[in-house]
Write a protein that holds these residues in place. Structure first.
Motif, short mmCIF file in Angstrom:
data_model
loop_
_atom_site.label_atom_id
_atom_site.label_comp_id
_atom_site.label_asym_id
_atom_site.label_seq_id
_atom_site.Cartn_x
_atom_site.Cartn_y
_atom_site.Cartn_z
N LEU A 1 -6.96 -5.55 5.46
CA LEU A 1 -8.04 -6.14 4.66
C LEU A 1 -8.60 -5.16 3.65
O LEU A 1 -9.53 -5.48 2.91
N SER A 2 -8.04 -3.97 3.62
CA SER A 2 -8.56 -2.91 2.74
C SER A 2 -8.28 -3.22 1.27
O SER A 2 -7.26 -3.83 0.92
N ASN A 3 -9.20 -2.79 0.40
CA ASN A 3 -8.98 -2.89 -1.04
C ASN A 3 -8.02 -1.80 -1.54
O ASN A 3 -7.58 -1.84 -2.68
N ASP A 4 -7.75 -0.86 -0.66
CA ASP A 4 -6.82 0.22 -0.98
C ASP A 4 -5.39 -0.29 -0.80
O ASP A 4 -4.92 -0.47 0.33
N ARG A 5 -4.70 -0.56 -1.89
CA ARG A 5 -3.35 -1.12 -1.82
C ARG A 5 -2.38 -0.20 -1.10
O ARG A 5 -1.48 -0.65 -0.40
N THR A 6 -2.58 1.10 -1.27
CA THR A 6 -1.68 2.05 -0.61
C THR A 6 -1.84 1.97 0.90
O THR A 6 -0.85 1.94 1.64
N LEU A 7 -3.08 1.90 1.36
CA LEU A 7 -3.34 1.82 2.79
C LEU A 7 -2.79 0.52 3.36
O LEU A 7 -2.18 0.50 4.44
N ARG A 8 -2.97 -0.58 2.63
CA ARG A 8 -2.44 -1.87 3.09
C ARG A 8 -0.92 -1.83 3.14
O ARG A 8 -0.31 -2.30 4.11
N SER A 9 -0.30 -1.26 2.12
CA SER A 9 1.16 -1.17 2.08
C SER A 9 1.69 -0.31 3.22
O SER A 9 2.71 -0.63 3.84
N GLN A 10 1.00 0.77 3.51
CA GLN A 10 1.42 1.65 4.60
C GLN A 10 1.33 0.93 5.95
O GLN A 10 2.18 1.12 6.82
#
Length: 362
Positions: A61-70
């Motif tokens: 649910l994070s707005n951080d695309r990198t964190l979501r992708s990881q």
């Protein structure tokens, strides 16, 4: 289904055996030497620091695309390499998780005559049970359970759920609704990671209206000779996905990893997710179901809740056409889930023999 009309021998409740004060277990529970835990033939994984992957679903649910992708990548890797992972921040309250586990512990602690009112038979397995499989003379596991259908609603018979403790039926309904939501959410993630539309796997299961779900509450009583038996023999789950609520006070679940057995260390307020054979077939072997088993303890009982999220029983399950290529042809023969699970209901748990038997070599 005639072979599943009755048990081949009188049923003995393992919890009653354990509470009788016996110091040696009956022969029918003693595993062959090669199948016993803690032997040279079945060593535990030597790396004490390794555990199944732990994934924080809140990161999706994070707005951080990198964190979501990881996070998506971590789930994909766990499905391809392990078939097992734990999830935290999954949206189900710790209070509901604790209450669901405790109400079933209270049920198993009821007098035997009250539990016997719900004694099951092998045609549906629904109710209070103590064995899997109907082969006469089979070596049995050191466990009792209660199995019930949750979905589809046409199979749900709450009158067959225990009436005691008084809060059990209400808690099962509430807990089941939340776990079904989690199962649907996870299935969408698995589908997306395969490069498919997010609802593709769910539709392959029959869609929201037809997906199957059932609960098995397990008790693994303390055992005077835990080195001779198992709470549950090695197997991979025949269905789609298992969502397990473990007892965090007593370790027992083991996963086969690189030929050895790894004892899973449950994280508080986490669910353990493991993929079943139907996901392995649908993904054409990209995702793996994992062989696992349960060991028992000499000092403590262990209770766990296994919630199974399954395809509609009469749907043909085969590798999805989008995942079949010249380089990776269909690896499994088609079969309905009803036909498939009849195997384990007849023979009991038997490693990964069943899904391997579906492999197509043409």
């Amino acid at each position: 289904m005639n072979c599943l009309q009755s048990w081949p021998e009188p049923i003995v409740r393992v919890q009653s055996l354990a509470e009788s004060g016996i110091r040696t277990i009956p022969e029918r529970y003693i595993k062959p030497i090669s199948d016993r835990p803690f032997t040279n033939d079945t060593p535990l994984l030597t790396n004490k620091h390794e555990n199944i992957p732990l994934i924080d679903l809140q990161h999706l649910l994070s707005n951080d695309r990198t964190l979501r992708s990881q996070t998506l990548s971590s789930i994909s890797k766990a499905c391809r390499e392990w078939g097992f992972f734990q999830v935290v921040n999954h949206g189900i309250s710790p209070e509901l998780m604790r209450s669901a586990l405790e109400v079933w512990r209270d049920f198993f602690n009821l007098p035997l005559e009250l539990k016997q009112e719900y004694a099951n038979e092998p045609r549906t397995y629904e109710g209070y049970g103590s064995r899997l499989g109907v082969e006469k003379g089979a070596v049995l596991d050191w466990s009792d359970y209660f199995f019930l259908h949750y979905l589809p609603t046409s199979l749900r018979k709450e009158s067959k759920w225990p009436a005691l403790p008084p809060s059990l039926r209400e808690l099962v309904a509430e807990f089941g609704a939340e776990v079904v939501k989690l199962g649907g959410r996870l299935l969408k993630i698995l589908s997306t990671n395969l490069g498919l539309e997010e609802d593709y796997l769910l539709n392959a299961f029959g869609g929201d209206e037809n997906v199957g779900a059932c609960l098995r509450a397990n008790i693994y009583p303390k055992c005077p000779q835990p080195d001779l038996t198992l709470g549950l023999s090695p197997h991979s789950d025949p269905g789609g996905m298992a969502i397990l609520l473990p007892d965090t006070n007593v370790n027992g679940l083991q996963v086969r990893r690189n030929g050895n057995w790894l004892t899973v260390k449950p994280v508080p307020n986490a669910f353990i997710i493991n993929l079943g054979d139907q996901i392995q077939v649908l993904s054409n072997g990209i995702y793996k179901s994992a062989e696992h088993r349960v060991i028992v303890n000499s000092a403590k009982d262990r209770v766990s809740l296994s919630f199974f999220y399954n395809p509609k029983g009469d749907l043909l399950i085969e590798p999805l056409k989008q995942l079949v290529t010249k380089e990776r042809p269909a690896q499994y023969k088609p079969m309905t889930f009803n036909e498939y699970r009849l195997y384990i209901r007849t023979k009991g748990p038997n490693g990964k023999e069943q899904v391997e038997s579906l492999k197509s070599y043409t």
